[in-house]
Each structure stands twice: as structure tokens, then as C-alpha cells.
Design a protein around this motif. Structure first.
Motif, PDB file in Angstrom:
ATOM      1  N   TYR A   1      72.455   8.327 -17.967  1.00 12.84           N
ATOM      2  CA  TYR A   1      71.173   9.031 -18.149  1.00 12.84           C
ATOM      3  C   TYR A   1      71.439  10.486 -17.791  1.00 12.84           C
ATOM      4  O   TYR A   1      71.315  10.892 -16.641  1.00 12.84           O
ATOM      5  N   ASN A   2      71.899  11.259 -18.780  1.00 12.69           N
ATOM      6  CA  ASN A   2      72.410  12.605 -18.478  1.00 12.69           C
ATOM      7  C   ASN A   2      71.813  13.689 -19.358  1.00 12.69           C
ATOM      8  O   ASN A   2      71.375  13.421 -20.473  1.00 12.69           O
ATOM      9  N   ASN A   3      71.864  14.896 -18.844  1.00  8.56           N
ATOM     10  CA  ASN A   3      71.620  16.083 -19.657  1.00  8.56           C
ATOM     11  C   ASN A   3      72.938  16.833 -19.774  1.00  8.56           C
ATOM     12  O   ASN A   3      73.509  17.272 -18.760  1.00  8.56           O
ATOM     13  N   PHE A   4      73.450  16.940 -20.967  1.00  6.51           N
ATOM     14  CA  PHE A   4      74.669  17.704 -21.256  1.00  6.51           C
ATOM     15  C   PHE A   4      74.587  17.994 -22.748  1.00  6.51           C
ATOM     16  O   PHE A   4      75.117  17.271 -23.590  1.00  6.51           O
ATOM     17  N   TYR A   5      73.802  19.063 -23.055  1.00  6.46           N
ATOM     18  CA  TYR A   5      73.385  19.305 -24.435  1.00  6.46           C
ATOM     19  C   TYR A   5      74.541  19.569 -25.390  1.00  6.46           C
ATOM     20  O   TYR A   5      74.379  19.416 -26.603  1.00  6.46           O
ATOM     21  N   GLU A   6      75.688  19.952 -24.865  1.00  6.66           N
ATOM     22  CA  GLU A   6      76.851  20.147 -25.736  1.00  6.66           C
ATOM     23  C   GLU A   6      77.216  18.833 -26.444  1.00  6.66           C
ATOM     24  O   GLU A   6      77.894  18.826 -27.461  1.00  6.66           O
ATOM     25  N   PHE A   7      76.762  17.714 -25.871  1.00  6.83           N
ATOM     26  CA  PHE A   7      77.091  16.402 -26.437  1.00  6.83           C
ATOM     27  C   PHE A   7      75.862  15.685 -26.993  1.00  6.83           C
ATOM     28  O   PHE A   7      75.920  14.482 -27.294  1.00  6.83           O
TER      29      PHE A   7
ATOM     30  N   GLN B   1      80.818  12.948 -18.903  1.00  4.22           N
ATOM     31  CA  GLN B   1      79.393  13.216 -19.148  1.00  4.22           C
ATOM     32  C   GLN B   1      78.699  13.856 -17.941  1.00  4.22           C
ATOM     33  O   GLN B   1      77.615  14.411 -18.062  1.00  4.22           O
ATOM     34  N   ASN B   2      79.318  13.783 -16.779  1.00  5.65           N
ATOM     35  CA  ASN B   2      78.736  14.400 -15.581  1.00  5.65           C
ATOM     36  C   ASN B   2      79.323  15.775 -15.291  1.00  5.65           C
ATOM     37  O   ASN B   2      79.058  16.353 -14.247  1.00  5.65           O
ATOM     38  N   GLY B   3      80.150  16.291 -16.208  1.00  5.81           N
ATOM     39  CA  GLY B   3      80.591  17.682 -16.068  1.00  5.81           C
ATOM     40  C   GLY B   3      82.034  17.883 -15.685  1.00  5.81           C
ATOM     41  O   GLY B   3      82.383  18.907 -15.091  1.00  5.81           O
TER      42      GLY B   3
ATOM     43  N   VAL C   1      85.105  20.086 -13.522  1.00  3.50           N
ATOM     44  CA  VAL C   1      84.506  20.760 -12.360  1.00  3.50           C
ATOM     45  C   VAL C   1      83.116  21.289 -12.708  1.00  3.50           C
ATOM     46  O   VAL C   1      82.915  21.877 -13.768  1.00  3.50           O
ATOM     47  N   ARG C   2      82.166  21.031 -11.833  1.00  4.27           N
ATOM     48  CA  ARG C   2      80.794  21.473 -12.048  1.00  4.27           C
ATOM     49  C   ARG C   2      80.217  22.011 -10.751  1.00  4.27           C
ATOM     50  O   ARG C   2      80.799  21.845  -9.670  1.00  4.27           O
ATOM     51  N   LEU C   3      79.071  22.629 -10.896  1.00  3.51           N
ATOM     52  CA  LEU C   3      78.352  23.132  -9.750  1.00  3.51           C
ATOM     53  C   LEU C   3      77.274  22.123  -9.366  1.00  3.51           C
ATOM     54  O   LEU C   3      76.760  21.415 -10.236  1.00  3.51           O
TER      55      LEU C   3
ATOM     56  N   LYS D   1      70.437  24.185 -12.964  1.00  7.07           N
ATOM     57  CA  LYS D   1      71.297  25.221 -12.367  1.00  7.07           C
ATOM     58  C   LYS D   1      72.713  24.694 -12.153  1.00  7.07           C
ATOM     59  O   LYS D   1      73.649  25.467 -11.968  1.00  7.07           O
ATOM     60  N   SER D   2      72.863  23.361 -12.136  1.00  8.53           N
ATOM     61  CA  SER D   2      74.157  22.743 -11.812  1.00  8.53           C
ATOM     62  C   SER D   2      75.048  22.669 -13.045  1.00  8.53           C
ATOM     63  O   SER D   2      75.184  21.628 -13.685  1.00  8.53           O
ATOM     64  N   ALA D   3      75.646  23.817 -13.389  1.00 10.97           N
ATOM     65  CA  ALA D   3      76.424  23.948 -14.627  1.00 10.97           C
ATOM     66  C   ALA D   3      77.635  23.014 -14.649  1.00 10.97           C
ATOM     67  O   ALA D   3      78.351  22.883 -13.664  1.00 10.97           O
ATOM     68  N   LYS D   4      77.817  22.383 -15.798  1.00 12.10           N
ATOM     69  CA  LYS D   4      78.913  21.407 -15.974  1.00 12.10           C
ATOM     70  C   LYS D   4      80.097  22.030 -16.709  1.00 12.10           C
ATOM     71  O   LYS D   4      79.920  22.889 -17.562  1.00 12.10           O
ATOM     72  N   SER D   5      81.277  21.506 -16.432  1.00  8.53           N
ATOM     73  CA  SER D   5      82.511  21.879 -17.152  1.00  8.53           C
ATOM     74  C   SER D   5      82.715  23.403 -17.173  1.00  8.53           C
ATOM     75  O   SER D   5      82.782  24.031 -18.236  1.00  8.53           O
TER      76      SER D   5
HETATM   77  N1  MTE Z   1      75.640  21.914 -17.910  1.00  8.04           N
HETATM   78  C1  MTE Z   1      75.985  22.105 -19.197  1.00  8.04           C
HETATM   79  N2  MTE Z   1      77.158  22.727 -19.495  1.00  8.04           N
HETATM   80  N3  MTE Z   1      75.179  21.701 -20.219  1.00  8.04           N
HETATM   81  C2  MTE Z   1      73.968  21.093 -19.984  1.00  8.04           C
HETATM   82  O1  MTE Z   1      73.242  20.744 -20.938  1.00  8.04           O
HETATM   83  N4  MTE Z   1      72.373  20.289 -18.277  1.00  8.04           N
HETATM   84  C3  MTE Z   1      71.848  20.564 -16.933  1.00  8.04           C
HETATM   85  C4  MTE Z   1      72.913  20.451 -15.850  1.00  8.04           C
HETATM   86  N5  MTE Z   1      74.152  21.085 -16.272  1.00  8.04           N
HETATM   87  C5  MTE Z   1      73.573  20.878 -18.624  1.00  8.04           C
HETATM   88  C6  MTE Z   1      74.473  21.295 -17.600  1.00  8.04           C
HETATM   89  C7  MTE Z   1      70.698  19.733 -16.594  1.00  8.04           C
HETATM   90  S1  MTE Z   1      69.239  20.048 -17.417  1.00  8.04           S
HETATM   91  C8  MTE Z   1      70.742  18.776 -15.590  1.00  8.04           C
HETATM   92  S2  MTE Z   1      69.324  17.962 -15.063  1.00  8.04           S
HETATM   93  C9  MTE Z   1      72.038  18.392 -14.970  1.00  8.04           C
HETATM   94  O2  MTE Z   1      73.149  19.073 -15.554  1.00  8.04           O
HETATM   95  C10 MTE Z   1      72.240  16.901 -15.159  1.00  8.04           C
HETATM   96  O3  MTE Z   1      73.374  16.452 -14.460  1.00  8.04           O
HETATM   97  P1  MTE Z   1      73.744  14.903 -14.520  1.00  8.04           P
HETATM   98  O4  MTE Z   1      73.783  14.506 -15.957  1.00  8.04           O
HETATM   99  O5  MTE Z   1      75.084  14.794 -13.854  1.00  8.04           O
HETATM  100  O6  MTE Z   1      72.665  14.176 -13.762  1.00  8.04           O
END
Ligand code: MTE
Length: 327
Positions: free
Chosen positions: A84-90, A225-227, A230-232, A241-245
């Protein structure tokens, strides 16, 4: 984040909200672990809390001593946190990242430190992994959409990396740039956001010890899928705000233009501190649904806490700031 027409004003129930037996049993384990802790202290837990494991390579973290880093809420089931994730690149559906992110290549990977620093450097990810001792941090993650999870992350304070970089006096903000590779990320060609996904913090927020550079979760390396790799994680701010990859960290003088501010500045501000008193223009932020909680969509919502419950640690960062204007 609920920007798409089909999402407007309608929150889809998710199958995970009907607590699976597995997740209930795990929660019970967690409560028992908590009881063991009360009786025997941290040693009674062995190497750490008994988390559910996926199939990824192990990445252990020592119990963190950073103030506020070990929430006592029951962790979300691994299966929920990774599907159950948000990672719009995917993709923009919650289930898309788990389905599509296998194409992400996490090696070789570098993170460039640039801008207003005395020691700019491009770090190889495997070198970055060794920069500081890994810690486990159990954080609540509150998404701006109104749901929350509790995740045992593995990583170290971003401040460790910032100290190595030695920011100059001109560095007031930190910008996080993430990967935008159309070859491996199917939605980077779409116009959902202005890619790459960019986020930012004030330098003092980035230096706050709770701000985590995360490489793992649930005792394992981050699933794509969780970034990965390395992610913030900034636990007192909304999840976006928690930027992934992450591929680049830039120290700058001016407040960065983040991807969500560019997309909808009226809805998603630069600060994005979790605040039950400041509503999103289209919905209330006073309560939240905890993903996987017993009762599913019928479960009573929880009150959302100021700064997501991290007010004792971070409240003073915003002394004198109008939080309704600086949302
Ligand atoms: N980072 C990237 N690169 N792309 C994204 O779409 N979505 C953000 C954030 N980091 C996002 C991202 C949003 S809206 C949320 S709520 C969290 O990642 C979700 O993290 P999770 O999927 O590990 O719970």
C-alpha cells in the motif's frame, strides 16, 4: 495524492483494512514483546522487536537512543507496508509500486552531495551504507491523505551525512532530488508530476536527529516500492516529504520548489508539518485511519497528533511561525 479526478472527495477502502489474521497475530507478538520489555527491559527482546520479515537481504539496526525514535505503537504488518504505497514513478494506485517497482535498478547507485558545502562528494551507495552505525527507528508515518502506518526503519540520522559535507554559511535549505529514469520508471513519462520528484527541508529540520536517511525496514534492505536503495523519513511531516530513491542532495540558499508545491501549492505546502488543526482545503486532517487496524474501515479513526506526536522533539523549530500560513 488525491489529485486525480477519480479520487476527489472519495477515499477508497483498501482490502488491508480488514485486518488479516497474520497481521493480528503479529500485533499480538508485538504486545507480548512490549510486556517482555516491561518485565525484563530491552534485553528481554533479544536483538530487537519481533518484526515480520519479507524475503529481502537482512539489514540490522541497533535500538536507537535518539529521543522519540522508538514509538511504542504496534508496527504495521510488513505486507501492508510493502503493498500500500505512494511512489508515483511506478503508478498512482496504491498497489502499483509493489507490482511495478521490480524494474528499479538499485546498483550501481550514487548520491551526489552538491551546492553550498565545503566538501561536495558523490557517494557510492555501498560507501554511504557504512558512513554511520545503522539504527532501528520505529516511526509513525502520517500520509496527507488521512492514513497512517507504523514502520520500523533502519538507517541513521541525516545529520551524520550533513556533518561530513560541511555546509557553508549560505546553506539555508536542503533539496532532495530523486531518480527519474523513464527506462525503469513507467510513469516518469506521464504528466502527473513535474519529474524528478523533488523535496526539501530547512537546514535545521534536516539536522534534527529524528530526520532519518533510511536504507531498510523490518530488519531488511528497503524493498524497491518503499524507496530503495535510500530514502528520507521525516516523521513529524506528512509522508510526501519522505523522498524515495534519492540521487542528489543539494544545499541551497533559497527554499526549494518541491514537486508537490509545483503541482498544487494551495494544497501541499513546503512545511507540511502534521497538524490536526490545519485542514487540507478538501478534507479535515483531525483524524486518521491506521492501515491494518482491527475493524478495518469500521475502526474508529484515531485523533491525529500535533507534529504526528513528535512535538516535544521538534516543536521549538517552529517557535513564532504561523503554522496555518506556513502549512
Ligand atoms: N518519493 C518519490 N520519489 N515518489 C513518490 O511518489 N510519494 C511520497 C513519499 N515519497 C513519493 C515519494 C508519499 S505521498 C508518501 S505518503 C510516502 O512516500 C509513502 O511511503 P511508503 O510507500 O513507504 O509508505
Amino acid at each position: 495524492m488525491l489529485l486525480l479526478p477519480q479520487d476527489r472527495g472519495f477515499i477508497h477502502p483498501h482490502p488491508s483494512e480488514i485486518t488479516p489474521r497474520e497481521s493480528y497475530l503479529r500485533r499480538r507478538d508485538w504486545l507480548l514483546a512490549g510486556a517482555a520489555m516491561a518485565v525484563g527491559g530491552p534485553a528481554a527482546l533479544g536483538s530487537g522487536p519481533a518484526h515480520a520479515q519479507g524475503k529481502g537481504p537482512k539489514l540490522a539496526g541497533a535500538r536507537s537512543s535518539v529521543a522519540g525514535a522508538m514509538a511504542m505503537d504496534a508496527p504495521t504488518a510488513y505486507n501492508d507496508a510493502t503493498t500500500y504505497n505512494n511512489f508515483y514513478e511506478f503508478g498512482t494506485d496504491k498497489s502499483d509500486p509493489a507490482r511495478n517497482a521490480h524494474t528499479l535498478k538499485t546498483r550501481p547507485w550514487t548520491v551526489a552531495i552538491e551546492g553550498e558545502v565545503k566538501k561536495p562528494k558523490t557517494w557510492d551507495i555501498d560507501e554511504l551504507l557504512k558512513l554511520a552505525p545503522m539504527e532501528e527507528r520505529i516511526y509513525r508515518l502520517r500520509c496527507v491523505e488521512g492514513w497512517s502506518m507504523v514502520i520500523p526503519w533502519v538507517g541513521y540520522s541525516l545529520s551524520e551525512l550533513i556533518r561530513q559535507a560541511e555546509p557553508t554559511g549560505n546553506a539555508k535549505f536542503v533539496e532532495f532530488v530523486t531518480l527519474a529514469d523513464p527506462k525503469t520508471m513507467p510513469y516518469v513519462g506521464s504528466r502527473v508530476l513535474d519529474w524528478p520528484y523533488v523535496e526539501g527541508l530547512r537546514l535545521d529540520e534536516a539536522m534534527q536527529p529524528l530526520t532519518l536517511l533510511s536504507f531498510g525496514m523490518y530488519g531488511e534492505v528497503l524493498p524497491n516500492q518503499n524507496g530503495a536503495p535510500v530514502r528520507l523519513v521525516v516523521p513529524w511531516k506528512y509522508g510526501f516529504k519522505s523522498a524515495k530513491s534519492i540521487v542528489k542532495i543539494r544545499f541551497v540558499e533559497k527554499q526549494p520548489r518541491t514537486a508537490w508545491v509545483k503541482a498544487a501549492a494551495q494544497e501541499y505546502g513546503f512545511y507540511s508539518n502534521v497538524n490536526p488543526k490545519v485542514d487540507h482545503p478538501r478534507w479535515s486532517q483531525a483524524t486518521e485511519r491506521r492501515i491494518g487496524e482491527a475493524g478495518g474501515i469500521f475502526a474508529k479513526k484515531r485523533p491525529t497528533l500535533m507534529f504526528n506526536g513528535y512535538e516535544p522533539q521538534v516543536g521549538q523549530l517552529y517557535a513564532g511561525l504561523d503554522l496555518a500560513k506556513n502549512y
